[in-house]
Design a protein around this motif. Structure first.
Motif, short mmCIF file in Angstrom:
data_model
loop_
_atom_site.label_atom_id
_atom_site.label_comp_id
_atom_site.label_asym_id
_atom_site.label_seq_id
_atom_site.Cartn_x
_atom_site.Cartn_y
_atom_site.Cartn_z
N MET A 89 0.84 -1.17 0.00
CA MET A 89 0.00 0.00 0.00
C MET A 89 0.89 1.23 0.00
SD MET A 89 -2.80 0.80 2.93
CE MET A 89 -1.78 1.21 4.30
N THR A 90 0.60 2.20 -0.83
CA THR A 90 1.38 3.42 -0.91
C THR A 90 0.53 4.59 -0.46
OG1 THR A 90 2.62 2.53 -2.75
CG2 THR A 90 2.75 4.89 -2.41
N GLY A 91 1.10 5.41 0.41
CA GLY A 91 0.36 6.56 0.95
C GLY A 91 0.38 7.73 -0.01
N ALA A 92 -0.44 8.76 0.28
CA ALA A 92 -0.53 9.96 -0.54
C ALA A 92 0.83 10.67 -0.63
CB ALA A 92 -1.58 10.90 0.03
N ASP A 93 1.64 10.49 0.41
CA ASP A 93 2.95 11.14 0.43
C ASP A 93 4.03 10.29 -0.24
OD1 ASP A 93 3.14 9.12 2.26
OD2 ASP A 93 3.86 10.37 3.91
N GLY A 94 3.63 9.15 -0.85
CA GLY A 94 4.59 8.29 -1.53
C GLY A 94 5.24 7.25 -0.64
N SER A 95 4.97 7.30 0.70
CA SER A 95 5.57 6.32 1.60
C SER A 95 4.90 4.97 1.43
CB SER A 95 5.45 6.79 3.05
OG SER A 95 4.09 6.83 3.42
N THR A 96 5.62 3.94 1.74
CA THR A 96 5.10 2.59 1.61
C THR A 96 4.73 2.06 2.98
OG1 THR A 96 6.52 2.20 -0.28
CG2 THR A 96 5.61 0.26 0.79
N LEU A 142 -3.87 13.64 20.73
CA LEU A 142 -4.22 12.29 21.20
C LEU A 142 -5.73 12.09 21.15
CD1 LEU A 142 -3.53 9.55 22.48
CD2 LEU A 142 -3.55 10.69 24.69
N PHE A 143 -6.48 13.09 21.60
CA PHE A 143 -7.94 13.00 21.58
C PHE A 143 -8.45 12.82 20.15
CE2 PHE A 143 -11.98 15.14 20.80
CZ PHE A 143 -12.82 14.35 21.58
N ARG A 144 -7.94 13.60 19.21
CA ARG A 144 -8.43 13.52 17.83
C ARG A 144 -8.14 12.15 17.21
NH1 ARG A 144 -7.40 18.80 18.41
NH2 ARG A 144 -5.23 18.91 17.73
N VAL A 145 -6.98 11.60 17.50
CA VAL A 145 -6.64 10.28 16.95
C VAL A 145 -7.53 9.20 17.57
CG1 VAL A 145 -4.85 8.49 16.82
CG2 VAL A 145 -4.29 10.89 16.32
N THR A 157 -9.93 -2.70 7.02
CA THR A 157 -9.97 -1.82 8.19
C THR A 157 -8.65 -1.07 8.32
OG1 THR A 157 -11.47 -3.35 9.31
CG2 THR A 157 -10.30 -1.77 10.70
N LEU A 158 -7.55 -1.79 8.14
CA LEU A 158 -6.23 -1.18 8.22
C LEU A 158 -6.09 -0.05 7.20
CD1 LEU A 158 -3.32 -1.25 9.37
CD2 LEU A 158 -2.81 -2.95 7.61
N ASP A 159 -6.46 -0.32 5.95
CA ASP A 159 -6.38 0.69 4.89
C ASP A 159 -7.22 1.92 5.24
OD1 ASP A 159 -4.75 -0.97 3.40
OD2 ASP A 159 -6.34 -1.62 2.03
N GLN A 160 -8.42 1.67 5.74
CA GLN A 160 -9.32 2.76 6.09
C GLN A 160 -8.74 3.62 7.22
OE1 GLN A 160 -13.21 1.46 7.35
NE2 GLN A 160 -14.04 3.53 7.38
N LEU A 181 -6.33 8.55 9.29
CA LEU A 181 -5.30 9.17 10.11
C LEU A 181 -4.52 10.21 9.31
CD1 LEU A 181 -3.93 6.12 12.14
CD2 LEU A 181 -4.98 8.19 13.09
N ARG A 182 -4.20 9.89 8.06
CA ARG A 182 -3.43 10.82 7.23
C ARG A 182 -4.19 12.11 6.95
NH1 ARG A 182 -0.75 6.23 3.41
NH2 ARG A 182 1.11 5.94 4.69
N LYS A 183 -5.51 12.08 7.06
CA LYS A 183 -6.33 13.28 6.83
C LYS A 183 -6.32 14.24 8.02
CE LYS A 183 -9.62 11.18 3.63
NZ LYS A 183 -11.05 10.83 3.45
N LEU A 184 -5.95 13.74 9.20
CA LEU A 184 -5.95 14.60 10.38
C LEU A 184 -4.85 15.66 10.24
CD1 LEU A 184 -6.50 12.04 13.29
CD2 LEU A 184 -8.18 13.57 12.25
N ILE A 185 -5.18 16.88 10.57
CA ILE A 185 -4.29 18.03 10.35
C ILE A 185 -2.96 17.92 11.10
CG2 ILE A 185 -5.30 19.49 12.15
CD1 ILE A 185 -4.59 21.03 8.86
#
Length: 182
Positions: free
Chosen positions: A1-8, A37-40, A77-80, A85-89
């Protein structure tokens, strides 16, 4: 799986390539601010996902914290979770750690009944075998500190349960990828 930032991110699969339903370790680099911590954790709660363990601490950069989250779930579930998480500011980076290429440990403090001298000796022997430290010996109790994988801590706990565990505190998993991986 590759993230939006190109990380694997590494996703475990069974030997026939099917989705792996099981224990996963997420590592997130976060801005060191109040409320992160609360937001995550609220993200997990809102989607009805259970966190098995969570640890947060400062990193080599004073403005960042590393959060390690373990949970049970399938690949979907993991992908979701990774996408959400990546969307959190305040989240800088999220990685799924491959347990085969990761160093991970947990700390446990276990206080047990140990009124009888034979019980004390058995507990001390078990502690020695598991490379645990005796932190405190009271009149009727003994407290042990054990560091290792969650499986190691569970095995020690099963071994000493019959003495009577009075209190147990576990830190949750802390993890870093092996070698040169960041």
């Amino acid at each position: 799986m590759t993230g939006a930032d190109g990380s694997t991110a590494y996703v475990e699969r069974t030997s026939d390539g099917e989705k792996f339903q099981g224990w996963h370790i997420l590592s997130a680099l976060l801005e060191n601010k109040p409320g992160v911590l609360f937001r995550v954790t609220n993200l997990f709660r809102a989607r009805n996902f259970n966190i098995e363990s969570i640890t947060v601490g400062s990193t080599e950069k004073t403005d960042l914290s590393r959060m390690t989250i373990t949970f049970n779930g399938d690949e979907r579930t993991l992908d979701q979770l990774v996408k959400q998480l990546r969307k959190l500011i305040d989240v800088v980076e999220v990685k799924v750690l491959d347990t085969n290429r990761t160093v991970y440990r947990e700390l446990a403090l276990i206080k047990m009944k140990a009124a009888e001298p034979t019980a004390r000796m058995e507990i001390v022997n078990f502690a020695s075998i598991f490379r645990a430290n005796i932190l405190d010996i009271g009149n009727d109790t003994i407290t042990v500190e054990l560091t290792g994988t969650p499986d190691k801590i569970d095995a020690f706990k099963r071994l000493v349960e019959h003495f009577g565990i009075l209190q147990l505190a576990r830190t949750g998993v802390s993890a870093l990828s092996r070698g040169g991986e960041l």
